[in-house]
Design an enzyme around this catalytic site. Structure first.
Site, PDB file in Angstrom:
ATOM      1  N   SER A   1       0.684  -1.024   0.060  1.00 45.54           N
ATOM      2  CA  SER A   1       0.024  -0.048   0.143  1.00 45.54           C
ATOM      3  C   SER A   1       0.835   1.321  -0.155  1.00 45.54           C
ATOM      4  O   SER A   1       0.414   2.604  -0.180  1.00 45.54           O
ATOM      5  CB  SER A   1      -1.034  -0.004   1.187  1.00 45.54           C
TER       6      SER A   1
ATOM      7  N   LYS B   1       1.748   4.157   7.214  1.00 42.61           N
ATOM      8  CA  LYS B   1       0.697   5.115   6.658  1.00 42.61           C
ATOM      9  C   LYS B   1       1.253   6.427   6.502  1.00 42.61           C
ATOM     10  O   LYS B   1       1.843   6.779   7.521  1.00 42.61           O
ATOM     11  CB  LYS B   1      -0.613   4.839   7.092  1.00 42.61           C
TER      12      LYS B   1
END
Length: 227
Positions: free
Chosen positions: A147, A185
């Site tokens: 991701s 993230k």
């Protein structure tokens, strides 16, 4: 032969490097080229890399180097940037400036995708350049998932994290979600909410309320092994 968009992107990257010594983010590239999504930028960057015009620097999360320009012209020399390195608590560099390595603990795996597990206890030790871990306490995590690929972080990479419970908007962090799952993230804050943003259009941004996300550390380096 480069396409028009590939040529435009190469010129933009080269210009930014010559001006401030920092390669542009995928968001900045998207806006500069008028593209609808970052996936288009990812394809252009990959194409330039495959053709030998640029390369991604493995030791930094977001860094590109221009190797050549069309027509044989030389890339602009990158501007010098100020150092953001401060003293490390794990050891001090020699006054002579000699480079040496420092061992940091490896605390298991971190998900760059759907969060899978909280940070574990120490599983190994990793030797890294002292300049990468200057200032504060650091640890390493093995990346699992894709991701964060548009931030230059790939499945199987090892990220170096400086332990911290705070971070600024836009920084890549290790975040502990609801005290039970950890993920890597980009942090975004808005009011009392916190968003954990992926760097891959295949993943949705996750938004959490107050107290649901705790910052565990900030990304300071990356190590990639080629097999």
């Amino acid at each position: 032969m480069l396409t028009r968009k590939q040529h435009e992107l190469l010129l933009f990257i080269n210009k930014r490097l010559s001006e401030d010594g920092v390669s542009p983010s995928f968001d900045e590239m998207k806006e500069a080229l008028g593209l609808a999504s970052k996936s288009g930028v990812h394809r252009l960057v990959s194409a330039l890399e495959e053709r030998g015009f640029i390369r991604r620097l493995a030791h930094r999360a977001r860094a590109l180097e221009v190797l050549k320009m069309p027509g044989g012209s030389q890339p602009a020399a990158p501007a010098e940037v100020g150092s953001n390195v401060v003293e490390a608590s794990f050891g001090r560099s020699q006054a002579s400036g000699e480079e040496r390595n420092i061992e940091v603990p490896v605390l298991g795996r971190i998900a760059a995708g759907v969060p899978i597990e909280a940070i574990q206890h120490e599983t190994d030790r990793l030797s890294v350049p002292s300049a990468m871990v200057a200032g504060g306490e650091h640890f390493a995590l093995e990346v699992h998932g894709d991701s964060m690929i548009e931030a230059g972080i790939l499945d199987g990479d090892t990220v170096i994290i400086r332990r911290s419970d705070t971070a600024d908007n836009g920084q890549i962090v290790v975040a502990l979600v609801r005290d039970e799952e950890a993920t890597l993230k980009t942090l975004r804050k808005k009011g009392g909410s916190i968003a954990l943003e992926a760097a891959n259009p295949a993943y949705e941004t996750r938004i959490f309320g107050p107290g649901e996300v705790k910052v565990q550390g900030k990304l300071v380096g990356l190590i990639r092994r080629y097999h």
